[in-house]
Design an enzyme around this catalytic site. Structure first.
Site, PDB file in Angstrom:
ATOM      1  N   LYS A   1     -45.071 144.343  22.224  1.00  0.00           N
ATOM      2  CA  LYS A   1     -46.366 143.694  22.030  1.00  0.00           C
ATOM      3  C   LYS A   1     -47.268 144.526  21.152  1.00  0.00           C
ATOM      4  O   LYS A   1     -48.018 144.009  20.334  1.00  0.00           O
ATOM      5  CB  LYS A   1     -47.019 143.472  23.404  1.00  0.00           C
ATOM      6  CG  LYS A   1     -48.362 142.754  23.352  1.00  0.00           C
ATOM      7  CD  LYS A   1     -48.203 141.328  22.885  1.00  0.00           C
ATOM      8  CE  LYS A   1     -49.509 140.581  22.804  1.00  0.00           C
ATOM      9  NZ  LYS A   1     -49.370 139.364  21.960  1.00  0.00           N
TER      10      LYS A   1
ATOM     11  N   GLU B   1     -46.712 131.222   9.927  1.00  0.00           N
ATOM     12  CA  GLU B   1     -46.890 131.519  11.341  1.00  0.00           C
ATOM     13  C   GLU B   1     -45.908 130.711  12.202  1.00  0.00           C
ATOM     14  O   GLU B   1     -45.331 131.238  13.159  1.00  0.00           O
ATOM     15  CB  GLU B   1     -48.358 131.249  11.740  1.00  0.00           C
ATOM     16  CG  GLU B   1     -48.701 131.495  13.192  1.00  0.00           C
ATOM     17  CD  GLU B   1     -48.372 132.901  13.705  1.00  0.00           C
ATOM     18  OE1 GLU B   1     -48.026 133.785  12.927  1.00  0.00           O
ATOM     19  OE2 GLU B   1     -48.431 133.082  14.933  1.00  0.00           O
TER      20      GLU B   1
ATOM     21  N   ASN C   1     -45.809 158.553  25.486  1.00  0.00           N
ATOM     22  CA  ASN C   1     -45.776 157.502  24.458  1.00  0.00           C
ATOM     23  C   ASN C   1     -46.013 158.169  23.115  1.00  0.00           C
ATOM     24  O   ASN C   1     -46.814 159.104  23.029  1.00  0.00           O
ATOM     25  CB  ASN C   1     -46.904 156.481  24.664  1.00  0.00           C
ATOM     26  CG  ASN C   1     -46.601 155.492  25.755  1.00  0.00           C
ATOM     27  OD1 ASN C   1     -45.553 155.553  26.372  1.00  0.00           O
ATOM     28  ND2 ASN C   1     -47.534 154.582  25.990  1.00  0.00           N
ATOM     29  N   GLY C   2     -45.379 157.656  22.065  1.00  0.00           N
ATOM     30  CA  GLY C   2     -45.583 158.224  20.736  1.00  0.00           C
ATOM     31  C   GLY C   2     -44.307 158.866  20.237  1.00  0.00           C
ATOM     32  O   GLY C   2     -43.216 158.598  20.770  1.00  0.00           O
TER      33      GLY C   2
ATOM     34  N   TRP D   1     -39.397 151.894  25.498  1.00  0.00           N
ATOM     35  CA  TRP D   1     -38.851 151.052  24.430  1.00  0.00           C
ATOM     36  C   TRP D   1     -38.135 152.019  23.504  1.00  0.00           C
ATOM     37  O   TRP D   1     -38.776 152.829  22.828  1.00  0.00           O
ATOM     38  CB  TRP D   1     -39.993 150.326  23.725  1.00  0.00           C
ATOM     39  CG  TRP D   1     -39.583 149.253  22.780  1.00  0.00           C
ATOM     40  CD1 TRP D   1     -39.281 147.956  23.081  1.00  0.00           C
ATOM     41  CD2 TRP D   1     -39.458 149.366  21.349  1.00  0.00           C
ATOM     42  NE1 TRP D   1     -38.973 147.264  21.939  1.00  0.00           N
ATOM     43  CE2 TRP D   1     -39.068 148.097  20.866  1.00  0.00           C
ATOM     44  CE3 TRP D   1     -39.630 150.398  20.437  1.00  0.00           C
ATOM     45  CZ2 TRP D   1     -38.857 147.837  19.525  1.00  0.00           C
ATOM     46  CZ3 TRP D   1     -39.416 150.141  19.089  1.00  0.00           C
ATOM     47  CH2 TRP D   1     -39.039 148.875  18.642  1.00  0.00           C
TER      48      TRP D   1
ATOM     49  N   GLU E   1     -39.049 134.689  16.183  1.00  0.00           N
ATOM     50  CA  GLU E   1     -39.172 135.798  17.134  1.00  0.00           C
ATOM     51  C   GLU E   1     -38.792 135.426  18.560  1.00  0.00           C
ATOM     52  O   GLU E   1     -38.285 136.269  19.291  1.00  0.00           O
ATOM     53  CB  GLU E   1     -40.556 136.459  17.075  1.00  0.00           C
ATOM     54  CG  GLU E   1     -41.716 135.620  17.544  1.00  0.00           C
ATOM     55  CD  GLU E   1     -43.041 136.385  17.450  1.00  0.00           C
ATOM     56  OE1 GLU E   1     -44.068 135.747  17.201  1.00  0.00           O
ATOM     57  OE2 GLU E   1     -43.039 137.604  17.650  1.00  0.00           O
TER      58      GLU E   1
ATOM     59  N   ARG F   1     -45.640 144.660  26.938  1.00  0.00           N
ATOM     60  CA  ARG F   1     -45.606 145.472  25.726  1.00  0.00           C
ATOM     61  C   ARG F   1     -44.196 145.571  25.151  1.00  0.00           C
ATOM     62  O   ARG F   1     -44.024 145.981  24.009  1.00  0.00           O
ATOM     63  CB  ARG F   1     -46.101 146.892  26.040  1.00  0.00           C
ATOM     64  CG  ARG F   1     -47.561 146.951  26.410  1.00  0.00           C
ATOM     65  CD  ARG F   1     -47.916 148.287  27.005  1.00  0.00           C
ATOM     66  NE  ARG F   1     -47.893 149.353  26.033  1.00  0.00           N
ATOM     67  CZ  ARG F   1     -48.971 149.861  25.431  1.00  0.00           C
ATOM     68  NH1 ARG F   1     -50.153 149.365  25.696  1.00  0.00           N
ATOM     69  NH2 ARG F   1     -48.878 150.840  24.571  1.00  0.00           N
TER      70      ARG F   1
ATOM     71  N   CYS G   1     -43.794 151.423  24.503  1.00  0.00           N
ATOM     72  CA  CYS G   1     -43.764 152.107  25.794  1.00  0.00           C
ATOM     73  C   CYS G   1     -45.100 151.995  26.520  1.00  0.00           C
ATOM     74  O   CYS G   1     -46.150 151.871  25.888  1.00  0.00           O
ATOM     75  CB  CYS G   1     -43.456 153.571  25.586  1.00  0.00           C
ATOM     76  SG  CYS G   1     -42.007 153.869  24.589  1.00  0.00           S
TER      77      CYS G   1
ATOM     78  N   HIS H   1     -37.978 126.881  -7.168  1.00  0.00           N
ATOM     79  CA  HIS H   1     -37.690 128.116  -7.905  1.00  0.00           C
ATOM     80  C   HIS H   1     -36.611 128.953  -7.235  1.00  0.00           C
ATOM     81  O   HIS H   1     -36.574 130.163  -7.410  1.00  0.00           O
ATOM     82  CB  HIS H   1     -38.989 128.912  -8.080  1.00  0.00           C
ATOM     83  CG  HIS H   1     -40.038 128.118  -8.794  1.00  0.00           C
ATOM     84  ND1 HIS H   1     -39.987 127.881 -10.148  1.00  0.00           N
ATOM     85  CD2 HIS H   1     -41.127 127.448  -8.338  1.00  0.00           C
ATOM     86  CE1 HIS H   1     -41.013 127.112 -10.500  1.00  0.00           C
ATOM     87  NE2 HIS H   1     -41.712 126.842  -9.412  1.00  0.00           N
TER      88      HIS H   1
ATOM     89  N   LYS I   1     -43.109 132.404  14.637  1.00  0.00           N
ATOM     90  CA  LYS I   1     -43.006 132.090  16.077  1.00  0.00           C
ATOM     91  C   LYS I   1     -41.590 131.679  16.407  1.00  0.00           C
ATOM     92  O   LYS I   1     -41.019 132.111  17.393  1.00  0.00           O
ATOM     93  CB  LYS I   1     -43.965 130.943  16.471  1.00  0.00           C
ATOM     94  CG  LYS I   1     -45.422 131.276  16.545  1.00  0.00           C
ATOM     95  CD  LYS I   1     -45.827 132.131  17.722  1.00  0.00           C
ATOM     96  CE  LYS I   1     -45.804 133.575  17.390  1.00  0.00           C
ATOM     97  NZ  LYS I   1     -46.919 134.158  16.720  1.00  0.00           N
TER      98      LYS I   1
HETATM   99  C1  F6R Z   1     -46.093 137.951  16.450  1.00  0.00           C
HETATM  100  C2  F6R Z   1     -46.791 139.145  16.839  1.00  0.00           C
HETATM  101  C3  F6R Z   1     -46.836 140.298  15.902  1.00  0.00           C
HETATM  102  C4  F6R Z   1     -48.251 140.893  15.889  1.00  0.00           C
HETATM  103  C5  F6R Z   1     -48.300 142.157  15.031  1.00  0.00           C
HETATM  104  C6  F6R Z   1     -49.699 142.732  14.940  1.00  0.00           C
HETATM  105  O1  F6R Z   1     -46.164 136.964  17.428  1.00  0.00           O
HETATM  106  O2  F6R Z   1     -47.326 139.218  17.912  1.00  0.00           O
HETATM  107  O3  F6R Z   1     -46.445 139.925  14.630  1.00  0.00           O
HETATM  108  O4  F6R Z   1     -49.124 139.933  15.394  1.00  0.00           O
HETATM  109  O5  F6R Z   1     -47.440 143.126  15.585  1.00  0.00           O
HETATM  110  O6  F6R Z   1     -50.198 143.070  16.185  1.00  0.00           O
HETATM  111  P1  F6R Z   1     -51.733 143.295  16.445  1.00  0.00           P
HETATM  112  O7  F6R Z   1     -52.442 142.005  16.220  1.00  0.00           O
HETATM  113  O8  F6R Z   1     -51.825 143.768  17.850  1.00  0.00           O
HETATM  114  O9  F6R Z   1     -52.192 144.341  15.451  1.00  0.00           O
END
Ligand code: F6R
Length: 608
Positions: A603, A481, A100-101, A74, A488, A27, A2, A504, A485
């Site tokens: 985000k 990674e 928020n929260g 959110w 997601e 976000r 949010c 395995h 990517k």
């Molecule tokens: C993936 C992604 C998330 C963040 C994770 C940690 O593309 O963005 O996996 O890496 O939520 O977020 P931060 O780095 O903000 O602590």
């Protein structure tokens, strides 16, 4: 997750609030709303879906007021509906708030408010009613908010307006950030600096337990004991330019292309070629303390955790200290053993991830040195660590993290140089690493030039429903990674494994319908990784390889190849990840996905 934006000043609030909401879109959210004071009344407009839906609805009600609050929601408690969208309001609609929260004891509070009419399923709404009750008792909005918050268990960042105290916004935080931007006879309240930076660079960061009373000409901040306090005004350096798309179709693509230049920002002024070392003053430790560190732990989530895994390999190679990378959400409940010479690095782009924050609080409590590797200046984790380094990636607005990952690794390499040179690393070895680091931006550019080729490859792979990402050594976190990517932003199922682990169990899944994507660059484990791919090839799996320039022999094995320039083994993740970012990006575009705002994701993950 949010987002909050509020405005009080002389300008029309609505366009500022809408613009602010757009800056908060990154976000992640699923509905949005605002409340503006107009002709002595508070008018509230909400809509589910995109900000554009809200903006269209607002065209029918031209709000002229100069005070307002707005929110992107959110969903956590209650579905994505207009009623659950913020702002929430009291029974008499005279008090509106955005939150928020999470209010953990919202049910208890609700039950303690008989006669109140609740219209939403949210935890947040109870706060508006609790403030209403307290306001009726004492007639002072700030005191009413304080009294209400003292009954709450959980986390909050809130902004409140009331019809009976017309020229005022009250804002407060506990565990969910609130920043206040200071303009000329105007103030901005937000959950992060992004929506404020187009208007002012002067920011005050609220700390937990603090509450601010803001009018258009004045701000008063009170601590948890209700004492008025003075807070420093901080100047934020990010320019407005870095928050635009700069002609790219998506923020994610722009941010992938930002990597060469922000990588330079990460290392600029921090390396000493002559001495073969790096100097990161933010570590806040003297050489004696650094020499005595006997364990290093990277704590992070998601992409930042993958960067931490790279950090583990690098630290063990260059510094020779036992090093771990831990997932924060697990670490926080693991009752970890921490020695007096343990160094914990919190790694986070946003600096707000609640699991990472909780994990470092635990580590601190047990006596670790806790330092940050953080992107967002002034963020909660940056402020709660006792030092550390900003990665200087600039605003990262696409939900999928790209440039923050490479810059996290850049900073980890610099730390490894700094610690390594106090131990066994020779000056010649240090210089060799620095020279290779200085070549990285140009080498990244050569990979970016292959974007069209990668786009064509993605066309070929777009109809597969499952993928394996396989790598060994430092290419294992790269595989993790790449897989993250892809899943997601395309919603395609993918898994990452160390190449040697396939036999395995996972190999039973392999078939001509299950492609393998493998970073297999020329390093110590090249031949081993090749054998693993042979096993997959024998079972007809299509193979896309990320290989070192001029590697001809890989052609016998791989159906498709993306070449990357050669660098030192420890620096390979800085290059090898980029083709995988581009592959995921082009796949997502080809499949018509919402690249910058993938479904269900936020985000900044500020709830557990
Ligand atoms: C993936 C992604 C998330 C963040 C994770 C940690 O593309 O963005 O996996 O890496 O939520 O977020 P931060 O780095 O903000 O602590």
């Amino acid at each position: 997750m949010c987002g909050i934006i509020g405005y009080i000043g002389q300008k029309k609030a609505t366009p500022i609030l809408i613009q602010g909401l757009r800056h908060l879109e990154y976000r992640g959210y699923d509905s949005a709303g605002l409340a503006v004071r107009e002709d002595g009344k508070i008018k509230c407009v909400k809509e589910v879906g995109r900000i554009d839906n809200l903006a269209n609805k607002l065209k029918q009600s031209d709000l002229e007021g100069t005070i307002g609050i707005a929110h992107t929601r959110w969903a956590t408690h209650g579905g994505v509906t207009q009623k659950n969208t913020h702002p929430h309001f009291s029974c008499d609609k005279k008090i509106h708030l955005v939150h928020n929260g999470i209010i953990e004891n919202y049910k208890e509070i609700k039950n303690s408010l008989p006669g109140h009419k609740f219209v939403s399923e949210t935890d947040s709404e109870v706060l508006a009613h609790l403030i209403e009750k307290e306001y009726k008792n004492n007639g002072n909005l700030r005191i009413a908010v304080e009294k209400a918050l003292s009954q709450v268990r959980g986390t909050y960042g809130i902004a409140v307006i009331a019809e009976d105290e017309p020229q005022k916004i009250i804002t407060a935080r506990l565990g969910s950030p609130i920043v206040i931007g200071i303009g000329e006879n105007e103030y901005f309240i937000a959950s992060d600096t992004t929506p404020i930076l187009p208007y002012t660079k002067k920011i005050v960061f609220l700390d937990d337990g603090e509450i601010a009373e803001i009018t258009k000409d004045n701000i008063q901040i009170f601590n948890i004991k209700d004492e008025e306090i003075k807070k420093p005004i901080e100047k934020i350096q990010w320019d407005n330019k870095s928050t635009g798309k700069q002609g790219f179709a998506h923020y994610m693509l722009k941010e992938i292309y930002d990597q060469p230049s922000v990588f330079e920002d990460a290392i600029r002024g921090r390396i000493k070629l002559e001495e073969g070392t790096a100097i990161l003053g933010g570590i806040n430790m003297d050489n004696y303390q650094m020499r005595h560190i006997d364990r290093v732990i990277f704590i992070a989530c998601g992409t930042a955790f993958h960067a931490g895994l790279v950090g583990k390999y690098i630290f063990e190679k260059l510094v020779n200290i036992p090093t771990e990378a831990n997932i924060a959400s697990e670490y926080r409940y693991s009752n970890p053993t921490i020695g007096e010479n343990t160094l914990v690095f919190a790694v986070s782009q946003s600096g707000e991830t609640i699991d990472t924050l909780a994990a470092i609080r635990e580590a601190k409590q047990k006596g670790a040195f806790v330092r940050g590797i953080i992107n967002v200046v002034g963020s909660t984790i940056a402020r709660e660590t006792d030092g550390g380094t900003y990665i200087h990636a600039g605003p990262e607005l696409a939900v999928a993290s790209t440039k923050a990952y490479t810059n996290m690794i850049a900073v980890m390499i610099l730390y490894a140089l700094q610690f390594g040179r106090l131990r066994k690393l020779t000056v010649i070895q240090g210089q060799e690493i620095i020279k290779a680091l200085q070549n990285i931006p140009a080498q990244m550019e050569t990979i970016l030039k292959q974007s069209d080729k990668i786009k064509n490859i993605s066309e070929k792979y777009k109809n597969f429903k499952n993928f394996f990402f396989l790598g060994r050594g430092l290419n294992y976190p790269v595989a993790l990674e790449g897989s993250l990517k892809l899943k997601e932003i395309t919603y395609i199922h993918s898994e990452a494994y160390p190449g040697g682990e396939m036999k395995h169990g996972p190999i039973s899944l392999i078939s001509e319908n299950f492609p393998i994507i493998s970073p297999i660059t020329k390093n110590d484990l090249y031949e081993k990784m090749k054998s693993n791919l042979e096993e997959a090839k024998a079972r007809k799996s299509p193979i896309l390889a990320i290989a070192t320039e001029a590697d001809e022999s890989i052609k016998d094995l791989a159906d498709d190849i993306i070449y990357v320039p050669q660098t030192l083994n420890i620096l390979e993740p800085l290059l090898n990840t980029i083709p995988l970012q581009l592959f995921a990006y082009h796949m997502a575009v080809t499949l018509g996905r919402d690249v910058d705002k993938p479904r269900n994701l936020a985000k900044s993950v500020t709830v557990e």
